[in-house]
Design a protein around this motif. Structure first.
Motif, mmCIF file in Angstrom:
data_model
loop_
_atom_site.group_PDB
_atom_site.id
_atom_site.type_symbol
_atom_site.label_atom_id
_atom_site.label_comp_id
_atom_site.label_asym_id
_atom_site.label_seq_id
_atom_site.Cartn_x
_atom_site.Cartn_y
_atom_site.Cartn_z
ATOM 1 N N PRO A 95 0.579 -0.969 0.106
ATOM 2 C CA PRO A 95 0.387 0.219 -0.216
ATOM 3 C C PRO A 95 0.977 1.243 -0.131
ATOM 4 C CG PRO A 95 -0.216 -0.897 2.345
ATOM 5 C CD PRO A 95 0.516 -2.135 0.765
ATOM 6 N N PRO A 96 0.805 2.112 -0.793
ATOM 7 C CA PRO A 96 1.668 3.453 -0.527
ATOM 8 C C PRO A 96 1.175 4.086 0.640
ATOM 9 C CG PRO A 96 -1.466 3.777 -1.822
ATOM 10 C CD PRO A 96 -0.853 2.725 -1.612
ATOM 11 N N GLY A 97 2.053 4.521 1.139
ATOM 12 C CA GLY A 97 2.524 5.273 2.335
ATOM 13 C C GLY A 97 3.690 4.079 3.142
ATOM 14 N N TYR A 98 3.466 2.495 2.977
ATOM 15 C CA TYR A 98 3.982 1.961 3.440
ATOM 16 C C TYR A 98 5.667 2.527 3.780
ATOM 17 C CZ TYR A 98 4.812 -2.767 5.219
ATOM 18 O OH TYR A 98 5.418 -4.405 6.362
ATOM 19 N N LEU A 99 6.236 2.935 3.691
ATOM 20 C CA LEU A 99 7.491 3.180 3.921
ATOM 21 C C LEU A 99 7.572 4.455 4.982
ATOM 22 C CD1 LEU A 99 9.236 1.496 1.145
ATOM 23 C CD2 LEU A 99 9.397 0.980 3.500
ATOM 24 N N GLU A 100 6.349 5.346 4.848
ATOM 25 C CA GLU A 100 6.393 6.321 5.342
ATOM 26 C C GLU A 100 6.798 6.274 7.015
ATOM 27 O OE1 GLU A 100 6.151 9.978 3.432
ATOM 28 O OE2 GLU A 100 5.967 8.192 1.818
ATOM 29 N N VAL A 101 6.459 7.126 7.842
ATOM 30 C CA VAL A 101 6.852 7.274 9.195
ATOM 31 C C VAL A 101 5.195 7.352 9.450
ATOM 32 C CG1 VAL A 101 7.345 7.930 11.666
ATOM 33 C CG2 VAL A 101 9.000 7.818 9.499
ATOM 34 N N TRP A 102 4.454 6.666 10.257
ATOM 35 C CA TRP A 102 3.254 6.520 10.431
ATOM 36 C C TRP A 102 2.862 7.354 11.936
ATOM 37 C CZ3 TRP A 102 2.066 0.679 9.347
ATOM 38 C CH2 TRP A 102 1.971 0.485 9.182
ATOM 39 N N TRP A 103 3.165 8.587 11.101
ATOM 40 C CA TRP A 103 2.423 9.795 12.118
ATOM 41 C C TRP A 103 1.628 9.441 13.228
ATOM 42 C CZ3 TRP A 103 8.059 10.780 14.276
ATOM 43 C CH2 TRP A 103 8.074 11.119 13.337
ATOM 44 N N HIS A 104 0.803 9.559 13.786
ATOM 45 C CA HIS A 104 -0.806 10.150 14.959
ATOM 46 C C HIS A 104 -1.154 10.776 14.049
ATOM 47 C CE1 HIS A 104 1.297 7.200 17.895
ATOM 48 N NE2 HIS A 104 0.249 6.612 17.826
ATOM 49 N N CYS A 105 -0.087 11.866 14.368
ATOM 50 C CA CYS A 105 -0.522 13.804 14.122
ATOM 51 C C CYS A 105 0.547 14.048 12.890
ATOM 52 C CB CYS A 105 0.154 15.109 15.114
ATOM 53 S SG CYS A 105 -0.650 16.311 14.443
ATOM 54 N N PRO A 106 -0.098 13.843 11.376
ATOM 55 C CA PRO A 106 1.092 14.561 10.414
ATOM 56 C C PRO A 106 1.801 15.418 10.846
ATOM 57 C CG PRO A 106 -0.833 12.596 9.576
ATOM 58 C CD PRO A 106 -1.186 12.891 10.921
#
Ligand code: ZN
Length: 345
Positions: A95-106
């Motif tokens: 899924p897109p965004g899989y390699l991003e950091v999953w911030w609670h608050c981007p």
């Protein structure tokens, strides 16, 4: 609350946030490593990105790049690598965004600040913290002024109770605005909405980010006992906090005669708050005469002398509510009630 205890709390919160940030970044790195194990080309792309950004830095400083390309070439190289990476991810159904950091608050990347401004997520966290520390039981969180139901009162006292509600709401508004204000004493029989009004005031104050401690009188007795006899440092600290929070709510001053020591402690707290011009809300179902008998003239006159007296009227709302909520729960008379047994006849 004193500024040093506020400082301690915000330092704790900042380090808690930093730890959580690091955990989220470590999560992302773990996902990345796993993915590169599965799709080795992604690792090579990542490596190329690193070299490109180093070369962009060198060129910006006027040094020659190691890849032998100019800025435009480096940018378009990065762009085509990005496309390749996205294509690879899509082919592998990542899924897109899989390699991003999953911030609670981007918006603030969980730092709590956008520039020097507090981010809304931090403001909310501070409010949640205040609620947590206030001692307001979860069941009372929903008791807010807009849910104060006048229709539960007999028609002849509704206007009076609307006035009491408005006085309480105005009082909460003054506490929120940190304006000098007298305390409030809410007097009246059991089940007439005293606790509701106390918690509605506390909720409004907490929601605005002011500090508040809500205690039933029984809780206060426990606290004093623990602080004195069990020498619990935490209870001692809470007892000290009672003097410094923006609002103290003592719900349900009862008829059970407390020891002289407890009355002294109560006087100390109330007196310190009055001297510091910090308001207190007290509720009780005792009459003035009973109050004086139980808590001494000295304590009661000190409280009453600096408080607005509000009397709640009407019937026992708790009983009224119960009968309204569960009319079917009443046992039914006649043959229908025992239908199952009837079959066995
Ligand atoms: Zn934020």
């Amino acid at each position: 609350m004193s500024s040093s205890s506020q400082d301690t709390i915000s330092r704790e919160r900042a380090s808690r946030r930093e730890l959580a940030r690091q955990r989220l970044m470590a999560d992302r790195n773990a996902r990345q490593l796993k993915l590169m194990g599965a799709i080795p080309r992604l690792g090579a792309i990542q490596d190329r990105f690193a070299h490109i950004s180093l070369d962009l830095g060198r060129l910006a400083l006027g040094e020659p790049g190691k890849l032998g390309r100019n800025v435009d070439e480096l940018r378009s190289l990065a762009e085509s690598l990005r496309e390749e990476r996205d294509r690879l991810l899509m082919e592998h159904r990542i899924p897109p965004g899989y390699l991003e950091v999953w911030w609670h608050c981007p918006k603030c990347q969980d730092t709590g600040y956008t520039g020097v401004q507090k981010c809304l997520c931090l403001v909310q966290e501070e409010i949640d913290d205040l609620y947590h520390r206030s001692g307001l039981p979860p069941a009372l969180l929903a008791q807010t002024f807009d849910r104060f139901d006048l229709s539960l009162y007999p028609p002849d006292v509704r206007e009076h109770m609307a006035g009491v509600r408005d006085d309480c709401q105005r009082f909460a508004g003054r506490v929120v605005a940190v304006l000098p204000t007298d305390g409030i004493v809410i007097i009246g029989g059991v089940g007439r909405g005293k606790t509701f009004l106390c918690s509605a005031i506390a909720n409004q104050v907490l929601q605005a980010g002011r500090t508040c401690i809500y205690l039933t009188f029984a809780n206060l007795l426990d606290l004093i006992r623990e602080a004195r006899f069990e020498e619990s440092p935490e209870s001692r600290m809470t007892l000290n906090l009672l003097e410094s929070v923006d609002l103290l709510t003592l719900d349900d001053l009862g008829a059970e005669k407390p020891s002289e020591f407890v009355v002294q402690e109560l006087f100390k707290v109330i007196n310190a708050r009055i001297n510091a011009r910090r308001p207190t809300v007290v509720s009780t179902n005792l009459t003035m005469t009973q109050l004086e008998e139980v808590y001494t003239v000295r304590v009661v006159s000190r409280i009453i002398g600096t408080s607005q007296l509000l009397k709640v009227e009407g019937e026992d709302i708790r009983l009224l509510k119960k009968t309204r909520q569960a009319p079917q729960a009443r046992p039914r008379a006649g043959g229908a009630a025992g239908g199952g047994r009837g079959d066995r006849k």
